[in-house]
Scaffold this motif. Structure first.
Motif, PDB file in Angstrom:
ATOM      1  N   PHE A 182      -5.258  -6.305  -2.836  1.00  0.00           N
ATOM      2  CA  PHE A 182      -6.068  -6.150  -1.638  1.00  0.00           C
ATOM      3  C   PHE A 182      -6.993  -7.335  -1.407  1.00  0.00           C
ATOM      4  CE2 PHE A 182      -5.458  -1.845   0.013  1.00  0.00           C
ATOM      5  CZ  PHE A 182      -4.691  -1.277  -0.996  1.00  0.00           C
ATOM      6  N   SER A 214       8.369   5.925   6.246  1.00  0.00           N
ATOM      7  CA  SER A 214       9.124   6.557   7.318  1.00  0.00           C
ATOM      8  C   SER A 214      10.551   6.012   7.394  1.00  0.00           C
ATOM      9  CB  SER A 214       8.423   6.346   8.658  1.00  0.00           C
ATOM     10  OG  SER A 214       8.311   4.967   8.937  1.00  0.00           O
ATOM     11  N   ASN A 215      10.781   4.841   6.858  1.00  0.00           N
ATOM     12  CA  ASN A 215      12.124   4.274   6.817  1.00  0.00           C
ATOM     13  C   ASN A 215      12.606   4.294   5.378  1.00  0.00           C
ATOM     14  OD1 ASN A 215      12.236   3.667   9.646  1.00  0.00           O
ATOM     15  ND2 ASN A 215      10.738   2.085   9.217  1.00  0.00           N
ATOM     16  N   PHE A 272      -3.460   4.305   5.170  1.00  0.00           N
ATOM     17  CA  PHE A 272      -2.379   3.405   5.556  1.00  0.00           C
ATOM     18  C   PHE A 272      -2.261   3.287   7.070  1.00  0.00           C
ATOM     19  CE2 PHE A 272       1.698   1.381   5.401  1.00  0.00           C
ATOM     20  CZ  PHE A 272       2.452   1.950   6.414  1.00  0.00           C
ATOM     21  N   TYR A 292       3.019  -1.402   7.573  1.00  0.00           N
ATOM     22  CA  TYR A 292       3.615  -2.188   6.491  1.00  0.00           C
ATOM     23  C   TYR A 292       4.635  -3.151   7.076  1.00  0.00           C
ATOM     24  CZ  TYR A 292       7.485  -2.788   3.115  1.00  0.00           C
ATOM     25  OH  TYR A 292       8.512  -3.281   2.348  1.00  0.00           O
ATOM     26  N   GLN A 316       0.173  -3.720  -5.169  1.00  0.00           N
ATOM     27  CA  GLN A 316      -0.432  -4.179  -3.930  1.00  0.00           C
ATOM     28  C   GLN A 316      -1.795  -4.780  -4.255  1.00  0.00           C
ATOM     29  OE1 GLN A 316      -0.308  -1.387  -0.639  1.00  0.00           O
ATOM     30  NE2 GLN A 316       1.660  -0.563  -1.304  1.00  0.00           N
ATOM     31  N   GLN A 324     -14.729   7.161   2.179  1.00  0.00           N
ATOM     32  CA  GLN A 324     -13.349   7.631   2.096  1.00  0.00           C
ATOM     33  C   GLN A 324     -12.464   6.606   1.399  1.00  0.00           C
ATOM     34  OE1 GLN A 324     -12.442  10.749   3.294  1.00  0.00           O
ATOM     35  NE2 GLN A 324     -14.632  11.000   3.662  1.00  0.00           N
ATOM     36  N   GLY A 325     -11.297   7.057   1.015  1.00  0.00           N
ATOM     37  CA  GLY A 325     -10.313   6.129   0.503  1.00  0.00           C
ATOM     38  C   GLY A 325      -9.591   5.428   1.642  1.00  0.00           C
ATOM     39  N   PRO A 326      -8.952   4.319   1.355  1.00  0.00           N
ATOM     40  CA  PRO A 326      -8.192   3.616   2.395  1.00  0.00           C
ATOM     41  C   PRO A 326      -7.065   4.484   2.954  1.00  0.00           C
ATOM     42  CG  PRO A 326      -8.527   2.207   0.474  1.00  0.00           C
ATOM     43  CD  PRO A 326      -8.943   3.585   0.075  1.00  0.00           C
ATOM     44  N   TYR A 381      -4.609  -1.331   5.894  1.00  0.00           N
ATOM     45  CA  TYR A 381      -5.227  -0.016   5.670  1.00  0.00           C
ATOM     46  C   TYR A 381      -6.577  -0.012   6.371  1.00  0.00           C
ATOM     47  CZ  TYR A 381      -1.933   0.716   1.765  1.00  0.00           C
ATOM     48  OH  TYR A 381      -0.800   0.874   1.000  1.00  0.00           O
ATOM     49  N   TYR A 430       0.476  -5.201   4.054  1.00  0.00           N
ATOM     50  CA  TYR A 430       0.034  -3.866   4.461  1.00  0.00           C
ATOM     51  C   TYR A 430      -1.356  -3.943   5.092  1.00  0.00           C
ATOM     52  CZ  TYR A 430       3.178  -3.224   0.444  1.00  0.00           C
ATOM     53  OH  TYR A 430       4.211  -3.320  -0.440  1.00  0.00           O
ATOM     54  N   ALA A 482       8.118  -2.560   8.977  1.00  0.00           N
ATOM     55  CA  ALA A 482       9.044  -1.586   8.400  1.00  0.00           C
ATOM     56  C   ALA A 482       8.536  -0.155   8.556  1.00  0.00           C
ATOM     57  CB  ALA A 482       9.277  -1.891   6.926  1.00  0.00           C
ATOM     58  N   ASP A 483       7.215  -0.003   8.653  1.00  0.00           N
ATOM     59  CA  ASP A 483       6.630   1.338   8.775  1.00  0.00           C
ATOM     60  C   ASP A 483       5.305   1.207   9.501  1.00  0.00           C
ATOM     61  OD1 ASP A 483       5.854   4.017   6.363  1.00  0.00           O
ATOM     62  OD2 ASP A 483       5.522   3.858   8.518  1.00  0.00           O
ATOM     63  N   ASP A 484       5.229   1.712  10.721  1.00  0.00           N
ATOM     64  CA  ASP A 484       3.973   1.673  11.475  1.00  0.00           C
ATOM     65  C   ASP A 484       3.450   3.080  11.748  1.00  0.00           C
ATOM     66  OD1 ASP A 484       5.278   1.010  14.862  1.00  0.00           O
ATOM     67  OD2 ASP A 484       5.704   2.574  13.387  1.00  0.00           O
ATOM     68  N   SER A 485       3.846   3.997  10.900  1.00  0.00           N
ATOM     69  CA  SER A 485       3.521   5.406  11.136  1.00  0.00           C
ATOM     70  C   SER A 485       2.034   5.717  11.021  1.00  0.00           C
ATOM     71  CB  SER A 485       4.301   6.286  10.157  1.00  0.00           C
ATOM     72  OG  SER A 485       3.937   5.979   8.816  1.00  0.00           O
ATOM     73  N   LEU A 490      -8.643  -3.200   5.645  1.00  0.00           N
ATOM     74  CA  LEU A 490      -8.161  -3.851   4.435  1.00  0.00           C
ATOM     75  C   LEU A 490      -6.733  -4.318   4.607  1.00  0.00           C
ATOM     76  CD1 LEU A 490      -9.512  -1.206   1.914  1.00  0.00           C
ATOM     77  CD2 LEU A 490     -10.321  -3.562   2.057  1.00  0.00           C
ATOM     78  N   GLN A 540     -10.457   1.839   6.033  1.00  0.00           N
ATOM     79  CA  GLN A 540     -11.299   2.620   5.136  1.00  0.00           C
ATOM     80  C   GLN A 540     -12.615   2.974   5.835  1.00  0.00           C
ATOM     81  OE1 GLN A 540     -12.442   0.688   1.420  1.00  0.00           O
ATOM     82  NE2 GLN A 540     -12.639   2.669   0.399  1.00  0.00           N
ATOM     83  N   PHE A 581     -10.419   5.060  -7.332  1.00  0.00           N
ATOM     84  CA  PHE A 581      -9.492   5.820  -6.511  1.00  0.00           C
ATOM     85  C   PHE A 581      -8.178   6.021  -7.249  1.00  0.00           C
ATOM     86  CE2 PHE A 581     -11.660   5.769  -2.481  1.00  0.00           C
ATOM     87  CZ  PHE A 581     -12.399   4.603  -2.481  1.00  0.00           C
ATOM     88  N   PHE A 603      -4.385   7.375  -0.694  1.00  0.00           N
ATOM     89  CA  PHE A 603      -5.544   7.362  -1.581  1.00  0.00           C
ATOM     90  C   PHE A 603      -6.309   8.676  -1.511  1.00  0.00           C
ATOM     91  CE2 PHE A 603      -6.195   2.933  -2.952  1.00  0.00           C
ATOM     92  CZ  PHE A 603      -5.276   2.270  -2.157  1.00  0.00           C
ATOM     93  N   GLY A 604      -6.959   8.997  -2.633  1.00  0.00           N
ATOM     94  CA  GLY A 604      -7.924  10.069  -2.649  1.00  0.00           C
ATOM     95  C   GLY A 604      -9.265   9.569  -2.137  1.00  0.00           C
ATOM     96  N   TYR A 648      -7.133   2.513  -8.798  1.00  0.00           N
ATOM     97  CA  TYR A 648      -7.784   1.317  -8.302  1.00  0.00           C
ATOM     98  C   TYR A 648      -9.285   1.422  -8.537  1.00  0.00           C
ATOM     99  CZ  TYR A 648      -3.805  -0.662  -5.688  1.00  0.00           C
ATOM    100  OH  TYR A 648      -2.611  -1.235  -5.331  1.00  0.00           O
TER     101      TYR A 648
END
Lengths: 116, 115
Positions: B106, A97-98, B45, B48, B104, B41-43, B35, B33, B55-58, B91, B37, A89, A106-107, A36
């Protein structure tokens, strides 16, 4: 632990030259990678992606190389232009998780500056 | 066509206050999604959505953070009892169907500053 990181935080390149931005990942199970570009005040913009069953993919002025042996990928930008100045990036797409694998990891990013 | 939009672009609030951040995904995109940032730093997560469901709120850091997408389009990220450490750019991204190789896209982000 698992991570996606970059070798160099900053890179300056003369306009018209080629640039190479590097990225290392640590999860050998990763199978999809994306580059990106993020300009100041904007969200990340998709450049190019590559799956782990490939070692090279080319776009317009950009090439991504993947070396699974050393868990390394790079982004090559040919004939750089002032508009290429941004933070780049690499991101890794992992299983969530599912079911599915939607979240990107991202880095830290590399700031590329094109010198006129 | 229109991309992902986020409002407000900037939000300044005081510690302890409640904030809502809004995301309008690309029309027709079922996956959304969030994110976060931090500077330099990078974004990272957060959550989602596939349609209306998370589906994923981890990635949500704690129970002060909550997000909804009641009609499967617009989403709101809600932060209760804000702390200075919540200051970041939030984001939002959307993709057509949410598959691994689904690009994806943004939005420009909302810059949250907690004083």
């Amino acid at each position: 632990g698992e991570s996606v990181g970059l070798h160099l935080p900053t890179l300056s390149v003369q306009e018209g030259d080629n640039s190479i931005i590097n990225c290392a990942y640590s999860n050998s199970a990763s199978d999809y990678f994306i580059w990106y570009k993020q300009e100041s005040g904007k969200g990340p913009q998709f450049i190019i992606d590559i799956r782990s069953n490939m070692d090279k993919r080319q776009g317009q002025r950009v090439t991504v190389l993947l070396n699974k042996t050393v868990k390394h990928l790079s982004l090559q930008i040919a004939a750089t232009q002032p508009g290429d100045s941004a933070v780049y990036f690499c991101a890794e797409n992992r299983m969530g998780s599912n079911f599915g694998n939607e979240k990107l990891t991202f880095g830290t990013g590399t700031r590329l500056t094109i010198i006129p | 066509g229109a991309g992902v939009s986020q409002t407000p672009s900037n939000k300044v609030t005081e510690k302890g206050k409640y904030v809502e951040l809004r995301c309008d995904p690309i029309s027709g995109h079922t996956a959304l999604y969030w994110y976060r940032q931090s500077l330099g730093q990078g974004p990272e997560f957060l959550i989602y959505f596939q349609g209306t469901g998370a589906a994923d709120d981890s990635g949500l850091p704690n129970d002060r953070f909550f997000a909804v997408r009641p009609e499967g389009s617009v989403s709101t990220l809600k932060i209760q009892r804000t702390e200075r450490g919540d200051s970041a750019v939030y984001l939002c991204a959307s993709s057509l169907a949410g598959g691994q190789s689904d690009t994806q896209y943004f939005g420009p982000g909302t810059r949250l500053t907690v004083l």
